[in-house]
Write an enzyme that holds these catalytic residues in place. Structure first.
Site, mmCIF file in Angstrom:
data_model
loop_
_atom_site.group_PDB
_atom_site.id
_atom_site.type_symbol
_atom_site.label_atom_id
_atom_site.label_comp_id
_atom_site.label_asym_id
_atom_site.label_seq_id
_atom_site.Cartn_x
_atom_site.Cartn_y
_atom_site.Cartn_z
ATOM 1 N N SER A 125 65.539 22.445 22.913
ATOM 2 C CA SER A 125 65.194 23.823 22.546
ATOM 3 C C SER A 125 63.694 23.922 22.323
ATOM 4 C CB SER A 125 65.921 24.208 21.254
ATOM 5 O OG SER A 125 65.370 25.385 20.717
ATOM 6 N N TYR A 159 68.483 22.358 12.690
ATOM 7 C CA TYR A 159 68.626 22.531 14.144
ATOM 8 C C TYR A 159 67.376 22.040 14.881
ATOM 9 C CZ TYR A 159 69.183 24.909 18.659
ATOM 10 O OH TYR A 159 69.287 25.185 19.998
HETATM 11 N N1 LIG Z 1 71.324 30.475 23.495
HETATM 12 C C1 LIG Z 1 70.054 30.161 23.355
HETATM 13 O O1 LIG Z 1 69.215 31.040 23.268
HETATM 14 C C2 LIG Z 1 69.624 28.710 23.312
HETATM 15 C C3 LIG Z 1 68.251 28.438 23.228
HETATM 16 C C4 LIG Z 1 67.826 27.121 23.201
HETATM 17 C C5 LIG Z 1 68.758 26.093 23.277
HETATM 18 N N2 LIG Z 1 70.091 26.389 23.360
HETATM 19 C C6 LIG Z 1 71.034 25.267 23.468
HETATM 20 O O2 LIG Z 1 71.877 25.475 24.588
HETATM 21 C C7 LIG Z 1 73.116 24.789 24.376
HETATM 22 C C8 LIG Z 1 74.282 25.720 24.669
HETATM 23 O O3 LIG Z 1 74.289 26.734 23.699
HETATM 24 P P1 LIG Z 1 74.862 28.203 23.971
HETATM 25 O O4 LIG Z 1 73.798 29.135 23.598
HETATM 26 O O5 LIG Z 1 75.494 28.271 25.313
HETATM 27 O O6 LIG Z 1 75.931 28.308 22.799
HETATM 28 P P2 LIG Z 1 77.526 28.277 22.787
HETATM 29 O O7 LIG Z 1 77.893 28.416 21.345
HETATM 30 O O8 LIG Z 1 78.089 29.224 23.772
HETATM 31 O O9 LIG Z 1 77.824 26.776 23.291
HETATM 32 C C9 LIG Z 1 77.921 25.668 22.459
HETATM 33 C C10 LIG Z 1 79.280 25.022 22.716
HETATM 34 O O10 LIG Z 1 79.363 23.829 21.930
HETATM 35 C C11 LIG Z 1 80.706 23.740 21.458
HETATM 36 N N3 LIG Z 1 80.818 22.906 20.264
HETATM 37 C C12 LIG Z 1 80.397 23.188 19.004
HETATM 38 N N4 LIG Z 1 80.760 22.204 18.170
HETATM 39 C C13 LIG Z 1 81.408 21.267 18.909
HETATM 40 C C14 LIG Z 1 82.012 20.006 18.613
HETATM 41 N N5 LIG Z 1 82.013 19.522 17.363
HETATM 42 N N6 LIG Z 1 82.595 19.322 19.618
HETATM 43 C C15 LIG Z 1 82.616 19.812 20.885
HETATM 44 N N7 LIG Z 1 82.059 20.995 21.229
HETATM 45 C C16 LIG Z 1 81.457 21.705 20.252
HETATM 46 C C17 LIG Z 1 81.075 25.185 21.136
HETATM 47 O O11 LIG Z 1 82.484 25.345 21.031
HETATM 48 C C18 LIG Z 1 80.455 25.934 22.306
HETATM 49 O O12 LIG Z 1 81.343 26.102 23.373
HETATM 50 C C19 LIG Z 1 73.072 24.263 22.939
HETATM 51 O O13 LIG Z 1 72.721 22.894 22.950
HETATM 52 C C20 LIG Z 1 71.992 25.100 22.297
HETATM 53 O O14 LIG Z 1 71.387 24.433 21.205
HETATM 54 C C21 LIG Z 1 70.540 27.668 23.383
#
Ligand SMILES: NC(=O)c1ccc[n+]([C@@H]2O[C@H](COP(=O)([O-])OP(=O)(O)OC[C@H]3O[C@@H](n4cnc5c(N)ncnc54)[C@H](O)[C@@H]3O)[C@@H](O)[C@H]2O)c1
Length: 264
Positions: A146, A159
């Site tokens: 991130s 985080y």
């Molecule tokens: N959305 C953003 O703006 C953004 C920005 C920077 C980084 N990210 C990163 O992108 C990645 C995806 O995030 P997203 O935005 O698609 O969110 P999201 O919440 O849709 O996806 C995260 C997934 O991780 C799963 N998860 C959570 N705890 C878990 C566990 N204990 N075991 C197995 N699975 C588990 C959730 O069920 C979910 O499906 C993450 O690593 C997040 O930190 C997202």
């Protein structure tokens, strides 16, 4: 077969956190490129929908419902992929968790849960898939980090610290696996309107005493040099590029997909 599928022929992929958001989109795009895709997440219902879309793309799918923070779960997921397809070519460590919590109110529970998934489970998945890839003498690992990993965010420190951990693991794993021709890179997405991002920003607005959510979101969007948030699909395209198309000399790299927010 479409030309775009040829370089992915029979590639075996494991995508974590694939029940929605970025992980689902990466899994489906890999399937469209001809990969067999294993998907793992704690949310079994969401995985079912992802599997349906992978099926629509005509690809094979393995569903692994797991809490990746449990000891042995990442290793078991990797073993399941090997059991089904006899190897792993691609690992996308995408599962992530974060909670808004002012630094001076930090709780053990929030820190433990965040680090258990974003750091420990990711490292164990890199290790487990990395061992398979070492023996194959090929493979690619992509860790989702991130822009926050290099920012001072006092309401989101567990985080951001965990994502700094992801950067550190990416560098170490890249060096550990380089002698075997296995590539390890990371990708830092900008703000995508996923479930995780929206609930985080609602909590952030509350923590900052901002009742005007839309104005708060708009202000944050204006900080992005390209002036808009990222589409999930375009970020997934970059992940898939690292998985399938990036040159074989690219490892230990961090790819910024944040519209100019992250600049080095
Ligand atoms: N959305 C953003 O703006 C953004 C920005 C920077 C980084 N990210 C990163 O992108 C990645 C995806 O995030 P997203 O935005 O698609 O969110 P999201 O919440 O849709 O996806 C995260 C997934 O991780 C799963 N998860 C959570 N705890 C878990 C566990 N204990 N075991 C197995 N699975 C588990 C959730 O069920 C979910 O499906 C993450 O690593 C997040 O930190 C997202």
């Amino acid at each position: 077969m479409p030309a775009e599928n040829q370089n992915a022929l029979s590639k075996r992929a494991l995508v974590t956190g694939a029940a929605g958001g970025l992980g689902r989109e990466v899994a489906v795009q890999l399937a469209r490129r001809g990969c067999s895709v294993a998907i793992t997440d704690i949310n079994g219902e969401g995985l079912g929908e992802t599997a349906r879309r992978i099926g629509e793309a005509g690809a094979e799918c393995e569903i692994i419902v797991a809490d990746l923070t449990q000891e042995g779960a990442p290793e078991a997921a990797a073993a399941k992929v090997v059991g089904r397809w006899d190897g792993i070519d691609i690992l996308v460590n995408n599962a992530g968790y974060g909670v808004i919590e002012p630094f001076l109110d930090a709780t053990y529970e929030a820190w433990t849960r965040t680090l258990a998934l974003n750091v420990t489970a990711l490292a164990m998945a890199c290790k487990a898939a990395g061992r398979v890839m070492r023996d194959q003498r090929s493979g690619r690992i992509i860790n989702i980090t991130s822009p926050g990993s290099r920012m001072a965010l006092p309401d989101y420190t567990a985080y951001t610290a965990s994502k700094a951990g992801v950067d550190s693991i990416t560098r170490a794993a890249a060096v550990a696996l380089a002698p075997y021709g296995v590539l390890v890179n990371s990708l830092a997405p900008g703000m995508m309107d996923t479930e995780m991002q929206r609930s985080t920003e609602i909590d952030l607005a509350r923590a900052n005493g901002r009742g005007d959510l839309q104005a708060f979101l708009d202000e944050r969007t204006r900080r992005v040099p390209l002036g808009r948030r990222a589409e999930i699909a375009e970020v997934a395209e970059a992940v898939v590029w690292l998985c399938l198309d990036a040159p074989q000399y690219m490892t230990a790299e961090r790819l910024n997909m944040s519209g100019g927010l992250d600049k080095d």
